[in-house]
Design an enzyme around this catalytic site. Structure first.
Site, PDB file in Angstrom:
ATOM      1  N   ASP A   1     -11.985  -6.916  -5.109  1.00 59.62           N
ATOM      2  CA  ASP A   1     -10.710  -6.920  -3.747  1.00 59.62           C
ATOM      3  C   ASP A   1     -10.420  -8.860  -3.389  1.00 59.62           C
ATOM      4  OD1 ASP A   1      -8.706  -6.825  -1.791  1.00 59.62           O
ATOM      5  OD2 ASP A   1     -10.320  -4.837  -1.627  1.00 59.62           O
TER       6      ASP A   1
ATOM      7  N   ASP B 195      -1.564  -1.200  -0.936  1.00 60.67           N
ATOM      8  CA  ASP B 195      -2.684  -0.876   0.154  1.00 60.67           C
ATOM      9  C   ASP B 195      -1.819   0.588   1.008  1.00 60.67           C
ATOM     10  OD1 ASP B 195      -4.443  -1.814  -0.376  1.00 60.67           O
ATOM     11  OD2 ASP B 195      -4.689  -2.965   1.393  1.00 60.67           O
TER      12      ASP B 195
HETATM   13  C1  GLA Z   1      -8.280  -4.071   0.809  1.00 59.87           C
HETATM   14  C2  GLA Z   1      -8.117  -3.504   0.332  1.00 59.87           C
HETATM   15  C3  GLA Z   1      -8.610  -1.329   0.577  1.00 59.87           C
HETATM   16  C4  GLA Z   1      -9.811  -1.947   0.547  1.00 59.87           C
HETATM   17  C5  GLA Z   1      -9.648  -3.418   1.716  1.00 59.87           C
HETATM   18  C6  GLA Z   1     -11.195  -2.685   2.136  1.00 59.87           C
HETATM   19  O1  GLA Z   1      -7.637  -4.030   2.128  1.00 59.87           O
HETATM   20  O2  GLA Z   1      -6.264  -3.339  -0.464  1.00 59.87           O
HETATM   21  O3  GLA Z   1      -8.095  -1.086  -0.683  1.00 59.87           O
HETATM   22  O4  GLA Z   1     -10.193  -1.675  -0.030  1.00 59.87           O
HETATM   23  O5  GLA Z   1      -9.696  -4.141   1.046  1.00 59.87           O
HETATM   24  O6  GLA Z   1     -11.821  -4.217   3.010  1.00 59.87           O
END
Ligand code: GLA
Length: 736
Positions: A487, A557
């Site tokens: 990430d 997301d």
């Molecule tokens: C980001 C990712 C999510 C999740 C969060 C965790 O927003 O896109 O899918 O993994 O971080 O903090």
């Protein structure tokens, strides 16, 4: 010569006319060495048999203010007018330039002229950068060397033509062959000179939670730039653009698609000049870019991918999709079936322990899910997003008995195990930051801005990368981990590195990207069997550079399937379905069935609490989905995608379809966003073999491919009146 392609030689140099021709199965790209060794662009479009194309360099008459080179015996030649292969700054071409070098004298006049060239089989890799690759006999490369006589800078223009694809890749190697240091102020990767402005530009814009909106607009005079200055690609604009004739549709007409294999500050600049011709540059964003080259040093630009299609945007997309799976995604998972996963994020956020994860796995197993992914929250003191990033050791208060023990319990249930990392980041509240505050990016004398309570680590530094690599290595080598989600949840501000001298701070952003690539390379080389999924707050780093290391990227997301239609349709313009991370979550008003239909046109997985967020009825739907996932995996992930009804163009419906490579199978998908007003609902399928007989698996009715493509399938019987709020269905056709 080991070339195996259908064309005798895809790259030729015509000695008589000094013309280079790069032929793919459907396109020709041509440029020439003109008087005084100017490299003049001639043509990019449908395939041509001719070799004398030099008249195409004249695009409009000489202008009275146009500067000229008195050594050129041609009254119609001016750097102000001619299309150039790699246009430079300050020597008579007043349009946007691909190359600008500030030399030892302090000026930025740059003027490269042809010196030599070579044509060879294969394709070189680009040091430190992701790039497309070719096996023996699949590609041919042209290197053209051009030199600026005053600074001594040598530009090597690299072009590769692939055997099976209407694709040309381009990049540039710049070397300081002079005696004084020089500074690169602009160093683009490609320039395309189209002879008209009668074109639509198609690009993808967006934001977090709403990525990849498709925008199509007519070109106008002046400069249009799509770019990122975030240090990462960002979701505001994707480094993809296409130019289509106004009459071009999904399945007909000419289109020139361009994509940049890069994950940092990029720019795609389009200038329509006053002759009504169009120059398109693609490369590293020159804002905040200054790269110093000492004598003998060289700089390699990232790679640009050019796709020509005479069969619409759909064919362009399908070329990108297959080309990237064959020649860009280097992971062993690129064309392998990926395990069906459940991710803990939306199911638990930070609120989990080992028992809860095992309970998820137990329930997930009953549904046929194959892998549990433990998302954010397993390390350091990470119980919320305020702290812990940078401390990549297991929080044993949460995972009692340690990570290996948890993995053993999950594996014992028959599930694989995946884990989340955010390697480039650090929270000020972390052991890593307390030990090394100078590792967080910050310009001298300034505070660093905070975003999501975190700072960005200085990935230009090897000691920083070594530390993170070592921390990751310990966890990954001591535990049976099958998958990593990488990430990246903030962008770069106050950009500078404590280790770079002042005259090299302009190199920071690109060095950052090179540092990230280096770390990804080390991790994927050390653990080649781990499936890597890229993510940046969803799809904020959804680019071809990342695809080189990670065959899948979390697309957004936002997991609502109706919103996802626009996001995934947009992404599919350039990126394969097999690359698009997509899950069924509880975060939606639409039915579980529809969430599945949309997520299945991606990598597919679940992101909900399987114990509490599914009713008994929904469980039945999930069991069917899982069966469908296996049944249609190859068709969806390695077949041809046809976008039939785009959700941005039709407010009621979205339709799309997959066809297997042998055309023996097709899958039609429809999502009903609102009740359609027309009573007769019929859709013409695409991409079938007109002579084959296809059976509708549901009804047993048989149709010729020709009938399905021209008469269409009648979908009127479906109860649109009562099922219009986000319902969906799929129809499977198989050749008898
Ligand atoms: C980001 C990712 C999510 C999740 C969060 C965790 O927003 O896109 O899918 O993994 O971080 O903090």
């Amino acid at each position: 010569m080991i070339w195996k392609g259908v064309n005798a030689m895809p790259i030729t140099f015509d000695q008589q006319h000094h013309v280079f021709k790069l032929d793919t199965s459907v396109s020709t790209y041509a440029f020439m060495v003109y008087q005084e060794n100017y490299l003049v662009h001639l043509y990019y479009g449908a395939k041509l048999p001719d070799t004398d194309l030099s008249y195409l360099m004249y695009r409009g008459k000489f202008d009275s203010l146009s500067p000229y080179n008195p050594k050129v015996e041609d009254l119609f030649f001016s750097p102000d007018i001619q299309p150039f292969e790699y246009p430079t700054n300050g020597a008579g071409d007043f349009r946007i330039s691909a190359l600008s070098v500030r030399g030892g004298s302090g000026d930025a006049v740059t003027d490269i002229r042809y010196v030599s060239h070579k044509i060879y089989d294969g394709k070189p890799s680009l040091p430190g950068l992701p790039a497309t690759f070719a096996q023996e006999g699949q590609a041919q490369t042209l290197e053209v060397e051009a030199v600026d006589a005053v600074t001594g800078v040598k530009a090597t223009l690299l072009y590769t033509v692939f055997e099976d694809y209407p694709v040309i890749t381009r990049s540039v190697r710049l070397e300081n062959g002079g005696k004084a240091p020089v500074v690169l102020e602009r160093a683009y990767s490609s320039c395309v000179e189209l002879p008209t402005m009668d074109l639509d530009m198609v690009h993808l814009w967006g934001k977090w939670w709403n990525e990849n909106n498709t925008e199509r607009r007519a070109l106008q005079h002046g400069i249009t730039s799509i770019q990122s200055k975030r240090g990462m690609t960002g979701s505001n604009h994707n480094p993809f653009v296409a130019f289509a004739r106004p009459s071009t549709t999904e399945e007909s007409g000419e289109v020139w698609g361009m994509n940049f294999i890069y994950s940092g500050n990029f720019a795609i600049d389009t200038e329509v000049d006053t002759r009504g011709t169009t120059r398109v540059l693609m490369g590293i964003n020159p804002t905040d870019f200054r790269w110093r080259l000492e004598p003998g040093e060289s700089f390699q630009t990232p790679e640009a991918v050019l796709v020509y299609s005479d069969k619409g945007l759909g064919a362009m997309s399908r070329t990108f999709h297959h080309f990237y799976l064959d020649h860009l995604c280097r992971s062993e998972w690129a064309k392998k079936k990926r395990p069906l996963l459940i991710n803990s994020w939306e199911a638990a956020f930070f609120d989990f322990d080992d028992d809860k994860l095992v309970a998820f796995a137990q329930e997930a197993k009953k549904l046929g899910i194959e892998m549990l992914v433990m998302d954010d929250g397993w390390f350091g003191t990470r119980n919320d997003d305020l702290r812990g990033l940078g401390d990549w050791y297991v929080n044993e208060k949460k995972l009692k008995g340690g990570l290996s023990h948890l993995i053993e319990r999950v594996n014992a249930l028959g599930l694989k195990f995946g884990i989340w990392y955010e390697p480039e980041m650090v929270n000020p509240d972390s052991d890593l930051y307390r030990a090394h505050p100078d590792w967080a990016i910050r310009a001298k004398g300034r505070e660093h801005s905070i975003s999501r309570y975190q700072c960005v680590l200085d990935m230009t530094r090897k000691d920083v990368r070594d530390n993170i690599f070592q921390q990751m290595y310990e966890v990954l080598s001591q535990n049976k981990i099958d998958y990593i989600k990488w990430d990246c949840n903030r962008n770069i501000t106050e950009a500078a590195s404590a280790t770079l001298p002042p005259e090299r701070q302009g190199e920071f952003f690109h060095r950052y990207v090179l540092g990230v690539y280096d770390l990804m390379d080390r991790i994927t080389t050390a653990f080649p069997h781990i499936l890597l999924e890229n993510c940046s707050s969803g799809g904020c780093r959804f680019d071809a550079g990342m695809l080189y290391y990670a065959p899948q990227i979390w697309t957004s997301d936002c997991t609502d399937p109706i919103e996802r239609l626009t996001i995934q349709f947009g992404a599919s313009l350039c990126y394969p379905v097999a690359a698009m991370g997509a899950h069924v979550s509880a975060n939606s008003r639409a039915s579980v069935k529809t969430r599945g239909v949309v997520a299945m046109s991606g990598t597919f997985g679940y992101e909900l609490d399987p114990r509490t967020e599914l009713t008994d009825e929904e469980r039945e739907v999930v069991l069917q989905q899982v069966a469908d996932y296996h049944k249609y995996y190859d068709l969806i992930h390695f077949g041809d995608l046809y976008r039939l009804t785009a959700p941005t163009e039709n407010p009621y419906l979205a339709d799309w379809q997959f066809v297997s490579p042998d055309k023996n199978e097709a899958l039609f998908c429809r999502v009903i966003m609102r009740r359609p007003p027309n009573l007769y609902q019929s859709v013409c399928l695409a991409g079938l073999d007109p002579d084959k007989i296809y059976v509708d698996e549901e009804t047993g009715k048989a149709y010729s491919g020709a009938l399905l493509m021209h008469g269409g399938i009648d979908l009127s019987a479906y109860d649109y009146a009562n099922n219009y709020d986000g319902d969906s269905f799929m129809k499977h056709f198989v050749v008898r």
